[in-house]
Write an enzyme that holds these catalytic residues in place. Structure first.
Site, PDB file in Angstrom:
ATOM      1  N   ASN A 258      35.106  40.778  38.537  1.00  0.00           N
ATOM      2  CA  ASN A 258      35.889  41.911  39.024  1.00  0.00           C
ATOM      3  C   ASN A 258      36.483  41.615  40.405  1.00  0.00           C
ATOM      4  OD1 ASN A 258      34.574  43.467  36.831  1.00  0.00           O
ATOM      5  ND2 ASN A 258      32.783  43.198  38.156  1.00  0.00           N
ATOM      6  N   GLU A 291      32.783  32.527  38.874  1.00  0.00           N
ATOM      7  CA  GLU A 291      33.325  33.876  39.116  1.00  0.00           C
ATOM      8  C   GLU A 291      34.275  33.866  40.308  1.00  0.00           C
ATOM      9  OE1 GLU A 291      32.768  35.602  36.645  1.00  0.00           O
ATOM     10  OE2 GLU A 291      30.992  34.534  35.917  1.00  0.00           O
TER      11      GLU A 291
END
Ligand code: PHE
Ligand code: ZN
Length: 849
Positions: A258, A291
């Site tokens: 995210n 990530e």
């Protein structure tokens, strides 16, 4: 729970959404059972898209109110979303809905993990938060207000305001809804900072529960190394004032990228020397990098639709592998990755779940977060880089970032930058994205008058929906060695583009020995029946560390197959050759540890199946045990010497050098235990001041049937640490005798600490059962049944994790009719469960098709 709808989505049906979303304003009023979500979305018709009815996805939402341009409206609401009549021009759509994060056990959307609010929106979780065009090609700028009593309230982007009971965040970078995140809870941070090379000061925070603060240091270092590496190697800088990472205990996957607010499974970020193994540390470093790297490959440039998942995942896995190679040992990383690729991706590609790197259809996208999309997707990029060269690769990447920043892209966009930079036609190469299955490469050789001719022939077996395959572009890295062990042809990349093709090497003084597929230059199965002498020769002389290791693996496999099928004795010539390697103190201990590895039992089962022999799991287990015993006896003198070399005197560090020694040490300890019944392991257990040594000793004790006391001590010591207790659960099953595996698993499911709704705990137990080849495939089918019982139970709570674990049955067709019938019955029983989720329905349907 929603009922299964067998609706199939096709890549060829892609159409753009009819509007752009100029801005998104969200307000969350948090309450465990009744969170209010208010949204204000500004829609502008997209002149490039065909006119269509206005539909927003939404699932399991309680509607409260809706308005368009301030006027209340009553849209039509279906189980999948809402339909409304909207103005022709731009308009503002407002909605208020209610959701119950406390009761969200699927862990998609907004849910609670031990009192803390968190979200998971990839792939299609945002629709469980509010009504929205939940598709990755709709990118917008989000402003988020969170109201609630939790001391820490986080969302994407930069903090723009906070007061008593509220916090506001603004993310200036347009993003799809799947990158939305929100976290609220009683958290503390390990904080640090990073200055980008253009001078941006970035605040870094790793948010955890108070008791986990001592497990944050390593993750933070890994984050800073990743940020630095992406600047140096890809020229990519971070683009916000803060970067937050949050650790949560209940999470379906490893972690999630995210924007500005990565959410991690606590197992993928928390580590201390006492609680995490070397392997855990290495995995954490890789996932943090993965990530973080998504910020450019995934977030700034995202996917047009979910069929393009490999655009971000294949590339990001490739990038994190490059990072790990740079941080640690490139040679070791390559071998470890190939072992993993074969275990997971080849298995997938050779069974009923085979699908292309870019699938053409799906029912539930969650089922396509696979080894094929991720790991084979990364292999495809590695081949591309090898074919175009490092320099062209980096120019193509620069062009990709420059041209597509802020866009939602396709594999066509990706390949086009390579075509433009290299003026190469990549249409044949593109087949790697479209064609499923692992290609087989057959090899024929000819030697005449100083000329060596190598003929390569490729075939790709049929896979579901793809009976006929076309030839691929396969880069085959080759070296030639002279009979005295010198390299007469240094690594050269042959490009195989035809079904069959010959490569000629004139002017050689003697018939060379080929070292083929160096560095594992393509994800293929090499079918080459080379002699044992030649393999032993390569084991001794190959200059490429990968193919040298591969020669050993081929020997190990041939030896085990002969032991299984003919009751042969362990191959003495191989063991002699291997012993020479083990004694070579100039070789990295980590590399020697890898040389001590033997093919997995599942790998052997597949190899037998490929040779037309029905694998017998018990026979495979017995042969593997017999080989291990023989090695222990044979190397009784050598083992103490290796144990000395493996010993680490310095304080614990999870770096490549120390972990390499410890991995050699634990391979040696496992063999030693076969001789001393566990005395060395007991001593190591008592002495251990880190989890790597403690756990490897415990595994040996359990295997030696001397684990009871140590297991009890271990539990008493680690009762309060969930991540360590996951190891306690998994190890007992993994190290069990196959006759006991099911009983041990069954007993553990009755343990008060078996919190089966926690995905880590469920996987610790049932992942270990499914991974114990002989234990799971017990002839009476008890392993199949136990797993099925629990999958049926978990499906009501968590379809995503249930569906992933159905893959345990993917090789069911390679066993004898009796086992096949028992696995089939287990699958049928799952399929028959009333209200079975869409996720599991799709998996089981594919498995039994
Ligand atoms: N996108 C995540 C990754 O690759 C994986 C993920 C997928 C996590 C779906 C959660 C849900 O890092
Ligand atoms: Zn990823």
């Amino acid at each position: 729970m929603k009922d299964a709808q067998a609706q199939t989505i096709y890549l060829r049906d892609y159409t753009p959404f009819g509007w752009t979303v100029e801005s998104v304003h969200l307000t969350f009023v948090l309450a465990p059972e009744a969170t209010r979500v208010r949204s204000r979305l500004r829609f502008v018709p997209d002149p490039k898209a065909p006119a269509q009815e206005f539909f927003l996805q939404g699932e399991d939402l309680t509607p409260i109110s809706f308005a368009i341009d301030g006027t209340p409206v009553t849209p039509e609401i279906t189980p999948e979303g809402l339909r409304a009549k909207v103005p022709d021009g731009p308009f503002t759509f407002e909605a208020e809905v209610e959701i119950a994060p406390l009761h969200n056990t699927a862990l998609e959307g907004l849910y609670m993990s031990r009192g803390m609010y968190c979200t998971q929106c990839e792939a299609e979780g945002f629709r469980k938060i509010t009504f929205y065009p939940d598709r990755p090609d709709v990118m917008s700028v989000f402003t988020v207000r969170i109201e609630g009593g939790e001391p820490v309230k986080l969302s994407n982007g930069n903090p723009v305001g906070a007061g008593e009971g509220w916090a506001e965040w603004h993310d200036p970078w347009p993003k799809p809804a799947y990158l939305f995140a929100l976290v609220a809870g009683d958290l503390v941070a390990q904080s640090d900072s990073f200055t980008t090379r253009s001078g941006r000061e970035v605040a870094l925070n790793l948010w955890v529960r108070e008791g986990d603060l001592h497990k944050c240091a390593f993750g933070m270092e890994a984050l800073k190394s990743s940020m630095d590496w992406d600047e140096r190697v890809y020229g990519r800088e971070y683009d916000l004032d803060v970067f937050n990472i949050v650790a949560v205990d209940d999470f379906n996957m490893g972690a999630m990228e995210n924007k500005g607010l990565n959410i991690f499974n606590s197992s993928a970020v928390l580590a201390s020397p006492e609680t995490a193994t070397d392997a855990n540390f290495e995995r954490i470093e890789g996932i943090i990098a993965h990530e973080y790297f998504h910020n450019w490959t995934g977030n700034r440039i995202t996917c047009r639709d979910w069929f393009q998942l490999c655009l971000k995942e294949g590339l990001t896995v490739f990038r994190d592998a490059q990072f790990t190679s740079d941080m640690r040992s490139a040679e070791v990383k390559r071998i470890v990755d190939v072992i993993d690729l074969r275990a997971r991706q080849f298995a997938e590609d050779q069974g009923p779940l085979a699908h292309p790197v870019r699938p053409e259809s799906f029912q539930e996208i969650n089922n396509f977060y696979t080894a094929t999309v991720y790991e084979k997707g990364a292999e495809v990029i590695g081949m591309l880089k090898l074919l175009v060269g490092d320099d062209a690769y980096s120019r193509a990447l620069d062009l990709y970032f420059a041209r597509h920043d802020g866009q939602a892209c396709t594999i066509e966009d990706w390949l086009r930058v390579f075509e433009e930079v290299t003026a190469r036609d990549l249409s044949q190469f593109k087949l790697w994205y479209a064609q499923a299955g692992t290609p087989r490469l057959a090899v024929a050789e000819d030697w005449q008058d100083g000329t060596y001719t190598l003929t390569l022939r490729q075939t790709t077996p049929p896979t579901p929906g793809q009976p006929d395959k076309a030839p691929l572009v396969i880069p085959v890295a080759l070296g030639l060695l002279s009979p005295d062990g010198h390299e007469v042809l240094p690594t050269t990349v042959l490009e195989l583009t035809e079904a069959e093709q010959s490569f000629v090497f004139p002017g050689l003084a003697a018939r060379p020995v080929p070292s083929l597929l160096r560095g594992f230059s393509a994800p293929v199965v090499l079918e080459r029946e080379s002699s044992r002498e030649e393999r032993v020769f390569l084991l001794a002389h190959d200059t490429d560390t990968f193919t040298r290791w591969e020669a050993n693996r081929d020997l190990a496999r041939a030896c085990l197959l002969a032991m299984v099928t003919d009751g042969a004795d362990p191959d003495a010539a191989w063991l002699d050759g291997l012993e020479t390697v083990l004694r070579d103190a100039s070789l990295d201990p980590a590399y020697r540890a890898l040389m001590l590895g033997v093919p997995t039992q599942s790998d052997l089962a597949q190899a037998l199946h490929d040779r037309g022999v029905t694998p017998d799991p018990e026979a495979i287990w017995a042969a593997t045990e017999r080989l291990r015993d023989a090695r222990a006896t044979r190397w009784a003198e050598l083992l103490p010497q290796l144990a000395d070399e493996a010993r680490v005197e310095a304080p614990y560090r999870p770096d490549a050098a120390q972990s390499g020694r410890r991995s050699l040490g634990s391979a040696v300890l496992a063999l030693t235990t076969r001789l001393d019944g566990g005395s060395a392991a007991e001593a190591q257990y008592d002495r251990a001041d880190n989890m790597t040594l403690q756990l490897s000793a415990l595994a040996c004790l359990v295997q030696a049937g001397r684990g009871a006391e140590a297991l009890a001590r271990f539990r008493a010591q680690w009762q309060g640490d969930r991540l360590v207790m996951d190891k306690w659960f998994g190890l007992q099953i993994a190290a069990s005798d196959p006759a006991e595996t099911v009983a041990v698993t069954e007993a553990l499911t009755r343990d008060p600490d078996f919190d089966w709704t926690n995905p880590n705990r469920f996987r610790a137990v049932f992942g270990a059962l499914a991974g114990h080849h002989a234990g799971f495939h017990r002839a009476d089918g008890a392993g199949y049944d136990l797993l099925a019982d629990w999958l049926i139970r978990l499906d009501d709570k968590n379809p995503q994790t249930t569906a992933r674990m159905c893959a345990a049955y993917q090789s069911w067709r390679r066993y004898d009719p009796d086992r096949q019938a028992k696995m089939r019955a287990a699958l049928d029983r799952i399929a028959a469960k009333p209200g079975l989720s869409r996720d599991v329905t799709e998996m089981v349907t594919r498995l039994i098709a």
